[in-house]
Design a protein around this motif. Sequence first.
Motif, PDB file in Angstrom:
ATOM      1  N   PHE A 181       0.525  -0.557   0.273  1.00  0.00           N
ATOM      2  CA  PHE A 181      -0.022  -0.051   0.109  1.00  0.00           C
ATOM      3  C   PHE A 181       1.042   1.021   0.332  1.00  0.00           C
ATOM      4  O   PHE A 181       1.331   1.288   0.660  1.00  0.00           O
ATOM      5  CB  PHE A 181      -0.715  -0.200   1.489  1.00  0.00           C
ATOM      6  CG  PHE A 181      -1.966   1.599   1.710  1.00  0.00           C
ATOM      7  CD1 PHE A 181      -2.612   1.698   0.901  1.00  0.00           C
ATOM      8  CD2 PHE A 181      -1.161   2.437   2.077  1.00  0.00           C
ATOM      9  CE1 PHE A 181      -3.630   2.753   0.786  1.00  0.00           C
ATOM     10  CE2 PHE A 181      -2.068   3.899   2.539  1.00  0.00           C
ATOM     11  CZ  PHE A 181      -3.241   3.733   1.374  1.00  0.00           C
ATOM     12  N   ASN A 182       0.463   2.196  -0.663  1.00  0.00           N
ATOM     13  CA  ASN A 182       1.565   3.195  -1.645  1.00  0.00           C
ATOM     14  C   ASN A 182       0.473   4.307  -1.087  1.00  0.00           C
ATOM     15  O   ASN A 182       0.112   4.364  -2.232  1.00  0.00           O
ATOM     16  CB  ASN A 182       2.494   3.284  -2.359  1.00  0.00           C
ATOM     17  CG  ASN A 182       3.761   3.601  -2.629  1.00  0.00           C
ATOM     18  OD1 ASN A 182       4.324   4.812  -1.879  1.00  0.00           O
ATOM     19  ND2 ASN A 182       4.558   4.268  -4.179  1.00  0.00           N
ATOM     20  N   ALA A 183       0.961   5.775  -0.488  1.00  0.00           N
ATOM     21  CA  ALA A 183       0.595   6.603  -0.523  1.00  0.00           C
ATOM     22  C   ALA A 183       1.182   8.192  -0.316  1.00  0.00           C
ATOM     23  O   ALA A 183       2.108   8.047   0.371  1.00  0.00           O
ATOM     24  CB  ALA A 183      -0.759   6.529   0.310  1.00  0.00           C
ATOM     25  N   HIS A 184       1.004   9.124  -0.567  1.00  0.00           N
ATOM     26  CA  HIS A 184       1.537   9.936  -0.406  1.00  0.00           C
ATOM     27  C   HIS A 184       0.875  11.748  -0.469  1.00  0.00           C
ATOM     28  O   HIS A 184      -0.559  11.530  -0.297  1.00  0.00           O
ATOM     29  CB  HIS A 184       2.439  10.595  -1.190  1.00  0.00           C
ATOM     30  CG  HIS A 184       2.502  10.906  -2.499  1.00  0.00           C
ATOM     31  ND1 HIS A 184       1.973  10.153  -3.632  1.00  0.00           N
ATOM     32  CD2 HIS A 184       2.095  12.055  -2.917  1.00  0.00           C
ATOM     33  CE1 HIS A 184       1.016  10.206  -4.534  1.00  0.00           C
ATOM     34  NE2 HIS A 184       1.722  12.083  -4.169  1.00  0.00           N
ATOM     35  N   ILE A 185       0.828  12.405  -0.024  1.00  0.00           N
ATOM     36  CA  ILE A 185       0.351  13.896   0.871  1.00  0.00           C
ATOM     37  C   ILE A 185       0.410  14.338  -0.437  1.00  0.00           C
ATOM     38  O   ILE A 185       1.187  14.891  -0.218  1.00  0.00           O
ATOM     39  CB  ILE A 185       0.632  14.413   1.360  1.00  0.00           C
ATOM     40  CG1 ILE A 185      -0.170  13.648   2.894  1.00  0.00           C
ATOM     41  CG2 ILE A 185      -0.291  16.028   1.404  1.00  0.00           C
ATOM     42  CD1 ILE A 185       0.744  14.096   4.194  1.00  0.00           C
ATOM     43  N   ASP A 186      -0.619  14.925  -1.550  1.00  0.00           N
ATOM     44  CA  ASP A 186       0.042  15.221  -2.842  1.00  0.00           C
ATOM     45  C   ASP A 186      -0.404  17.462  -2.516  1.00  0.00           C
ATOM     46  O   ASP A 186      -0.075  17.689  -3.798  1.00  0.00           O
ATOM     47  CB  ASP A 186      -0.681  14.623  -3.893  1.00  0.00           C
ATOM     48  CG  ASP A 186      -2.134  15.115  -3.956  1.00  0.00           C
ATOM     49  OD1 ASP A 186      -3.196  15.458  -3.195  1.00  0.00           O
ATOM     50  OD2 ASP A 186      -2.977  14.058  -5.186  1.00  0.00           O
ATOM     51  N   HIS A 217      -2.703   8.068  -3.911  1.00  0.00           N
ATOM     52  CA  HIS A 217      -2.687   6.419  -3.604  1.00  0.00           C
ATOM     53  C   HIS A 217      -1.946   5.942  -5.014  1.00  0.00           C
ATOM     54  O   HIS A 217      -2.724   6.137  -5.825  1.00  0.00           O
ATOM     55  CB  HIS A 217      -3.393   4.980  -3.440  1.00  0.00           C
ATOM     56  CG  HIS A 217      -4.660   5.210  -3.056  1.00  0.00           C
ATOM     57  ND1 HIS A 217      -6.022   5.774  -3.808  1.00  0.00           N
ATOM     58  CD2 HIS A 217      -4.686   4.016  -4.161  1.00  0.00           C
ATOM     59  CE1 HIS A 217      -6.637   4.535  -4.515  1.00  0.00           C
ATOM     60  NE2 HIS A 217      -6.187   3.717  -4.591  1.00  0.00           N
ATOM     61  N   SER A 218      -0.612   5.713  -4.870  1.00  0.00           N
ATOM     62  CA  SER A 218      -0.652   4.441  -6.178  1.00  0.00           C
ATOM     63  C   SER A 218      -1.399   3.417  -6.108  1.00  0.00           C
ATOM     64  O   SER A 218      -2.342   2.985  -5.703  1.00  0.00           O
ATOM     65  CB  SER A 218       0.657   4.450  -6.541  1.00  0.00           C
ATOM     66  OG  SER A 218       1.966   5.356  -6.125  1.00  0.00           O
TER      67      SER A 218
END
Length: 334
Positions: free
Chosen positions: A13-18, A228-229
Amino acid sequence: MFDLDSVHTELLFNAHIDEFHVVDKDMLFGELSKGNFTDFHRTRASVYFLAKTRRVKFLPETFVVESGFCLSGKVRIGSRVETVRFNVAKILFEASGVKEGFTSWEHWATEVMSGWDVSGASNLPVDEIYRRFSSIDFELSSGAYLYIDCKLLQGAKGGELKARTVVNPVQLAHMFDWDVFDDIEVLYIGKSKGSVLNRTLNHNKWGAITSAVREDEMVLVYFLNISHSPIAKMVPHQMLRVVGSMTDDELDRDAVSVITEAALIKHFFKEKGFNEKIVNQPIEEVAMVKEILVDRGYTGVLVAVQLEGPLGVLGTDFTGHHNHHVARYTLQQL
């Protein structure tokens, strides 16, 4: 479940704040909050931080109108005094709602100022006309707000001379990268299924947080949009690579928010505080993590927080204060 081309491949699970916006907690309430919030605060943001830092106050009597539609003056942070500068035309242009009709803020400001009939000043540049006829309204201004007798706003309102442009330090610091802050400490992390704005307006932690904040401190509210990717493939001892063609329909907005919230709570907090749940709980036991990730074959969680500008430098005593945090967890298969 997922058709992977290697038995060694792991699901991540791959997420970041954009995108993020920051407001002074006091701006959430009262008359001046009207018109300052957009669809980003109401519907797009799904996770939020409540944080504290040393209060930044205007010294209104130090502010002057300069060329280029700019104002400069001083702010106080504890015992420190810093010189700051901001462009009021950029602020008003961003808020105007008519950006599509103009090539730039300069174009917009020129059009607005051309509506004024100023005797003896027709040959002056428009920003010089603005400088000569705009001023700080010292009767209304305070450490928290500057009220500007602003010929741009008044012109945009058809010559309404009672109109004032009102700005506060956090709004300006976020837009113009004022590097004036002491450490920004994350106090609480939450999420909302619906509107983060409504959630923070009616937050049940305000009493406890307000009681814990000193008079010379202020509370900041961070509105965060999570991206999230698609499923990421991570092969042990090799470089992480994202597989763009893979998707997971179970990772809807609510699932992504819950998992991101859980990962960040465990990253920022070592002991229970304003966040009481999840802090000491194994991440695999968080309901959404177990049901959406562990039970379906995911083996890791990776959430990155990389925020630009001075307001992006935050943290806790446990993590340190910087603008790049990574919450990384290996999920034990239960």
